[in-house]
Design a protein around this motif. Structure first.
Motif: not given
Length: 619
Positions: A130-138, A194-197, A204-214, A442-446
């Motif tokens: 797996x390759x992780x691509x990550x971007x800081x919260x802001x 890549x979105x902040x946070x 090999x199965x594909x690409x998954x996006x995960x939010x780790x901070x908002x 933007x995320x309406x839940x926030x």
């Protein structure tokens, strides 16, 4: 800071493709280079040496070589994290970002919760594939990617990716309607940010996006409107720690002085740090008195006692450097201030400075913009005196941020009129396909159920700060001259504290940044603390039409506009005629400088694939 790039999946080791990507990042990393490649993933780095210049070349690996890391950024709490890992891991350098590889061995990708810093990294776990691509919260550090058949390319600039070329119309429409393009959108078809946070997991199965901070403010009913903040000294202490963290550097550090409160507070705190490596201060100055802040900049420079470099930004300089600013920004610009940012970075680099501290982030978290005052005035009106909101405006609010009760700075009717005037007739017929006011940004839940000040703060961060102030206006301009920007107001502890301060202490009556001014009054000259807020501005397109008309005519020739097929040549000429009129005051404030957007889009388009049609794509 540096530039990173790579390819995951099909033809991972394609040397020519990687060479081309690396070639697009030389300005971000002039000091050293490095690569890792196997039959599935290739990771590369161009380094700007700031911490451990001699030992910090990338990629970094774990002791057994199972983890490979390239990182663009700075980890400000690396010394504390490294001490936690002492005795269990072998470090080959004193470089701050090496700690990420060893944290991953212990915590997996959960390491993101431990990092205080600004970063964009690619981490290859060879055992798990797996390759992780990550971007800081802001989103201080950029990270772009594009699908390529069964593979994925990534890089620190959009232009470094092979897919960059065609213009994406929804991205362009965001520039017209919002402060800037909004991640994951870009101006290039098929290229995403890549979105902040967030992080991407590429397998090999594909690409998954995960939010780790908002950014997540408390519900309105849990928010204390006012009251006395326990100690303005606590805020000052948190900022002092944030500044000290961002002064960790083995290279010279400079300070940007705008003349306003935020950069002044950062600078004065930096001057208090005994081991400070600060060598210079830098300020943008303008010939037009209504744009200039020189007296306050000079006052602060005298107070700090450091060599000061005023950098004059004239119409000639804008004419000379605007195309370069657009090239590095990778978006059309709504103002020419990016040229001032570019000039400041050039001056810093000329003095050997590799790091600059600035005041971005204070307005978003301490109610600094005029919109916070307008929101308070609207809220004070009796319900019967508030004008009704048109249905199309309500629909746009619901679509864009999931809360029709909050308008932010949207004016759908005005945007419709402007686009009907500016866009070509051919483009208008397909506007429903790319109209950005019909799609989420933007995320309406926030946003739903929050205090109005917190709604605006969230949207300011997402729509104004990340991709504009920190992005095209910030990182892209500093790194064009191999200079790294750092932002103490975006320190995790400062943000956590700011989120707990009651709204009534940020905006007291109609006084913005009330509690921040209380804290700053202990270290910043009173003349700066008490002055009226002066927004960043620079000569707009009206000045250019007056003072550099041939330059404007060359770029906005009717044949060029018709060839692009995006903007109506007649409408553009009418705007120019308005600005040429002797009765028009070029200093007249404009909500949106439409001609600047058209001018800089033309520059962007000419430097991309001028023959390719513009299209809209789904993300």
């Amino acid at each position: 800071m540096c530039g990173i790039f790579g390819r995951v999946g099909a033809a991972a080791g394609a040397g020519e493709v990687l060479d081309a990507m690396e070639g697009g990042l030389l300005h971000r990393g002039p000091d050293s280079r490095g690569r890792y490649a196997d039959d599935w993933a290739a990771l590369g780095s161009r380094r700007l040496s700031i911490v451990d210049p001699d030992g910090g070349s990338q990629p970094f690996t774990s002791e057994d070589g199972s983890v490979v890391l390239v990182c663009n950024g700075e980890i400000y709490n690396y010394a504390e994290l490294r001490a936690r890992l002492a005795g269990r891991h072998v470090f080959r350098s004193e470089c701050d970002v090496e700690v990420i590889a060893h944290l991953y061995e212990e915590l997996g990708i959960g390491l993101l919760a431990e990092l205080e810093g600004q970063f964009a990294f690619a981490l290859y776990d060879r055992v798990r594939g797996v390759v992780h691509l990550a971007r800081d919260p802001f989103g201080i550090c950029p990270l772009y990617y594009a699908r390529d058949g069964d593979g994925l390319d990534f890089a620190s600039t959009a232009r470094a990716l092979p897919a960059a070329g065609r213009i994406d119309l929804r991205g362009l429409d965001q520039v017209l309607c919002l402060p800037s393009v909004v991640s994951p959108r870009t101006l290039f078809e098929g290229v995403s940010s890549v979105r902040p946070g967030h992080r991407l997991e590429v397998t090999r199965d594909g690409v998954r996006e995960v939010e780790y901070w908002d950014l997540d403010y408390p519900a309105a009913e849990e928010t204390e409107e006012s009251g006395e903040f326990a100690d303005a000294g606590a805020l000052l202490g948190a900022l002092r720690t944030a500044v000290r963290r961002r002064l960790r550097s083995d290279a010279p550090v400079g300070l940007y002085l705008s003349g306003g409160l935020d950069s002044a507070l950062v600078a004065c705190l930096a001057a208090e740090v005994a081991e400070s490596p600060v060598t210079h201060t830098f300020s943008a100055v303008f010939p037009a008195a209504e744009l200039d802040e020189r007296p306050y900049q000079e006052l602060l420079a005298r107070r700090l006692g450091l060599p000061h470099r005023p950098v004059e930004v004239t119409a000639d300089r804008i004419r000379r450097d605007l195309e370069l600013a657009v090239w590095h920004s990778e978006v059309p610009l709504r103002e020419s201030y990016n040229v001032a940012s570019l000039a400041l970075a050039e001056a810093a680099a000329g003095e050997g400075v590799k790091v600059v501290l600035t005041g971005e982030g204070a307005d978003e978290f301490f109610a600094g913009y005029s919109g916070y005052r307008f929101d308070a005035l609207r809220a004070a009106l009796p319900a019967g005196r508030r004008p009704p909101v048109p249905q199309d405006e309500l629909r746009a609010r619901e679509a864009m941020w999931g809360d029709p009760s909050y308008g932010y700075d949207l004016d759908v009717a005005a945007l419709r009129r402007a686009r009907e005037e500016l866009y070509s007739s051919e483009l208008l017929s397909s506007l429903p396909e790319f109209d950005c006011t019909a799609f989420p940004v933007a995320d309406g839940r926030r946003i739903r159920g929050r205090h109005p000040m917190h709604k605006r703060s969230y949207l300011d961060v997402k729509l104004r700060m990340t991709d504009h102030l920190l992005g095209d206006h910030g990182d892209r301009m500093t790194m064009a001259h191999s200079v790294e920007g750092r932002y103490p107001f975006l320190d995790r502890d400062v943000v956590d504290l700011a989120m707990r301060i009651p709204p009534g202490l940020k905006l007291r009556g109609q006084e913005e940044k009330y509690v921040l001014k209380r804290a700053a009054s202990r270290v910043v000259p009173e003349q700066v603390v008490r002055r009226e807020k002066f927004p960043f501005t620079a000569p707009g397109s009206a000045y250019l039409v007056r003072e550099a008309e041939e330059f404007v005519r060359d770029w906005l020739a009717p044949d060029t506009l018709r060839r692009h097929g995006v903007f109506d040549a007649g409408a553009v000429e009418r705007l120019c005629d308005t600005y040429r009129d002797p009765g028009y005051d070029p200093s007249t404030p404009q909500r949106t400088d439409w001609l600047m957007i058209v001018l800089t889009f033309t520059m962007l388009r000419e430097s991309a694939d001028a023959a390719a049609p513009c299209r809209v794509v789904e993300l």
